[in-house]
Write a protein that holds these residues in place. Sequence first.
Motif, PDB file in Angstrom:
ATOM      1  N   PRO A  20       0.799  -1.228   0.000  1.00  0.00           N
ATOM      2  CA  PRO A  20       0.000   0.000   0.000  1.00  0.00           C
ATOM      3  C   PRO A  20       0.825   1.269   0.000  1.00  0.00           C
ATOM      4  CG  PRO A  20       0.086  -0.884   2.204  1.00  0.00           C
ATOM      5  CD  PRO A  20       0.802  -1.871   1.329  1.00  0.00           C
ATOM      6  N   HIS A  29      -1.568   4.868  -4.949  1.00  0.00           N
ATOM      7  CA  HIS A  29      -2.829   5.430  -5.422  1.00  0.00           C
ATOM      8  C   HIS A  29      -3.487   4.611  -6.527  1.00  0.00           C
ATOM      9  CE1 HIS A  29      -1.121   8.921  -3.393  1.00  0.00           C
ATOM     10  NE2 HIS A  29      -2.265   9.552  -3.493  1.00  0.00           N
ATOM     11  N   PRO A  31      -5.281   1.768  -6.869  1.00  0.00           N
ATOM     12  CA  PRO A  31      -6.695   1.368  -6.818  1.00  0.00           C
ATOM     13  C   PRO A  31      -7.666   2.540  -6.952  1.00  0.00           C
ATOM     14  CG  PRO A  31      -5.427   0.236  -5.130  1.00  0.00           C
ATOM     15  CD  PRO A  31      -4.524   1.290  -5.695  1.00  0.00           C
ATOM     16  N   MET A  32      -7.272   3.691  -6.416  1.00  0.00           N
ATOM     17  CA  MET A  32      -8.149   4.863  -6.502  1.00  0.00           C
ATOM     18  C   MET A  32      -8.172   5.404  -7.924  1.00  0.00           C
ATOM     19  SD  MET A  32      -6.618   6.733  -3.090  1.00  0.00           S
ATOM     20  CE  MET A  32      -5.129   5.892  -2.559  1.00  0.00           C
ATOM     21  N   HIS A 119      -5.159   9.081   2.991  1.00  0.00           N
ATOM     22  CA  HIS A 119      -5.210   8.162   1.853  1.00  0.00           C
ATOM     23  C   HIS A 119      -6.045   6.906   2.123  1.00  0.00           C
ATOM     24  CE1 HIS A 119      -1.545  10.426   0.439  1.00  0.00           C
ATOM     25  NE2 HIS A 119      -2.280  10.390  -0.648  1.00  0.00           N
ATOM     26  N   ARG A 123      -9.168   5.637  -0.258  1.00  0.00           N
ATOM     27  CA  ARG A 123      -9.184   4.322  -0.906  1.00  0.00           C
ATOM     28  C   ARG A 123     -10.476   3.575  -0.573  1.00  0.00           C
ATOM     29  NH1 ARG A 123      -3.985   0.107  -1.092  1.00  0.00           N
ATOM     30  NH2 ARG A 123      -5.085  -1.576  -2.210  1.00  0.00           N
ATOM     31  N   HIS A 126     -13.423   4.995  -2.707  1.00  0.00           N
ATOM     32  CA  HIS A 126     -13.464   4.566  -4.105  1.00  0.00           C
ATOM     33  C   HIS A 126     -14.058   3.170  -4.241  1.00  0.00           C
ATOM     34  CE1 HIS A 126     -11.479   7.664  -6.577  1.00  0.00           C
ATOM     35  NE2 HIS A 126     -10.862   8.000  -5.458  1.00  0.00           N
ATOM     36  N   GLU A 143     -10.435  -5.631  -2.455  1.00  0.00           N
ATOM     37  CA  GLU A 143      -9.935  -4.263  -2.361  1.00  0.00           C
ATOM     38  C   GLU A 143     -10.428  -3.581  -1.082  1.00  0.00           C
ATOM     39  OE1 GLU A 143      -8.473  -0.380  -2.854  1.00  0.00           O
ATOM     40  OE2 GLU A 143      -7.743  -2.373  -3.402  1.00  0.00           O
ATOM     41  N   ALA A 147      -8.067  -1.862   1.657  1.00  0.00           N
ATOM     42  CA  ALA A 147      -8.250  -0.466   2.052  1.00  0.00           C
ATOM     43  C   ALA A 147      -8.442  -0.332   3.561  1.00  0.00           C
ATOM     44  CB  ALA A 147      -9.447   0.128   1.301  1.00  0.00           C
ATOM     45  N   TYR A 150      -5.171  -1.059   5.352  1.00  0.00           N
ATOM     46  CA  TYR A 150      -4.263   0.097   5.281  1.00  0.00           C
ATOM     47  C   TYR A 150      -4.659   1.148   6.307  1.00  0.00           C
ATOM     48  CZ  TYR A 150      -1.629   3.913   3.013  1.00  0.00           C
ATOM     49  OH  TYR A 150      -0.776   4.956   2.746  1.00  0.00           O
ATOM     50  N   GLU A 313      -1.591  10.624 -10.648  1.00  0.00           N
ATOM     51  CA  GLU A 313      -2.712  10.060  -9.904  1.00  0.00           C
ATOM     52  C   GLU A 313      -3.507  11.109  -9.136  1.00  0.00           C
ATOM     53  OE1 GLU A 313       1.160   9.082  -7.571  1.00  0.00           O
ATOM     54  OE2 GLU A 313       0.515   9.369  -9.640  1.00  0.00           O
ATOM     55  N   LYS A 317      -7.478  11.998  -9.512  1.00  0.00           N
ATOM     56  CA  LYS A 317      -8.409  11.983  -8.372  1.00  0.00           C
ATOM     57  C   LYS A 317      -9.086  13.340  -8.180  1.00  0.00           C
ATOM     58  CE  LYS A 317      -5.901  10.681  -4.998  1.00  0.00           C
ATOM     59  NZ  LYS A 317      -5.675  10.374  -3.585  1.00  0.00           N
TER      60      LYS A 317
END
Length: 351
Positions: A20, A29, A31-32, A119, A123, A126, A143, A147, A150, A313, A317
């Motif tokens: 992560p 970043h 996955p986002m 962050h 995550r 999203h 996911e 998330a 993390y 990224e 976003k």
Amino acid sequence: MDTTSGTLDEALERLHTSGPEFRGFLANHGPMAVEALVRHGQAATVHRWLDDYETKLEDVPSPQDAVTDTNWHEALGDSRRVTDWTAYFARLVAERPWRDVLAEWWPRLLPGIAGAATHPVIRVGHVVRTLLEDGEEAPRIAELAHALGYWAARHATLPVSVNPTGTASPAEALAALPPVPEQQVLPLDGLAQLPGTPGWQATAESLRVPHDDPDAVRAQLTALVQATVHHYLDHGHGHGVLMVHTATAPNAVLRTLPALPRELWAASLGAVWTASAAITSIYAAPEALPPLEDFGPRTPEEIFARSAAHGDEHVIKMADTALDAAAWADDGDDRALASAVRAQRLISADS
């Protein structure tokens, strides 16, 4: 969003082979960003984008010691245990509906929403959006475990307790926030300055949080996203990258609200406002930039395509959140769209 090609799920599976964070503290970043790219019609660019982005990433950290139902308190906020936390949440979401796991853990994690510069909650936002709107395929459930893991590993409380009980709108409260004495420092150092910043706590507590009306909470959180997007347009140049999170974190919470019990909504607004206010005081530029020149009329689709082509990224976003804010306005919101363009200009493609 294209949920039939499998692009998002393929991308998530690729990303779950990496940790992560990288370079010690920078958030992954991937996955986002891929969720935003797919949602806004850029699925065809995802794997090419990942081919480049994955060169930055690092392996999944080695597990340390299993997190369990009885020892999780001692592991909370221990970044060395992130793989242990991910495994724990993977087991939970395999055994129980993901909404039940989220509802149980959200109030436990919420006090640490500022950890890793917000962050982890971004995550979460999203993937919850995808789970709610587009289906519960296995890579998306996985996911969510990543998330939440993390977030648990990077859980960190602020050094000042804030209880917003005022009457201010988000725009009013943002405008009144005092800067910390030494801006542009690492987030941890900046957070440490909050208790000694005259007027900071009082201003942070000036926000109106309608505790007895969840629908009003949602409206106030929506207004917070809009206000932070507009604030980025004027003051984001203090730190083009980190100021993005003042808007994307509240939007992540807003996206998560429908999956949470309504009694958790007010506390969620208060927590994410406080985190956003902290980042604002550390990184917002004191003087506003002049309006963008040569912005011109551009459609949201064109603006997002330009953000995708930019490649960073944070730019992706910010466009994702700015387009949300613009869509909420009955007659559009040029300032929200301009914020996405501002991010394109403030942030270099190799940041």
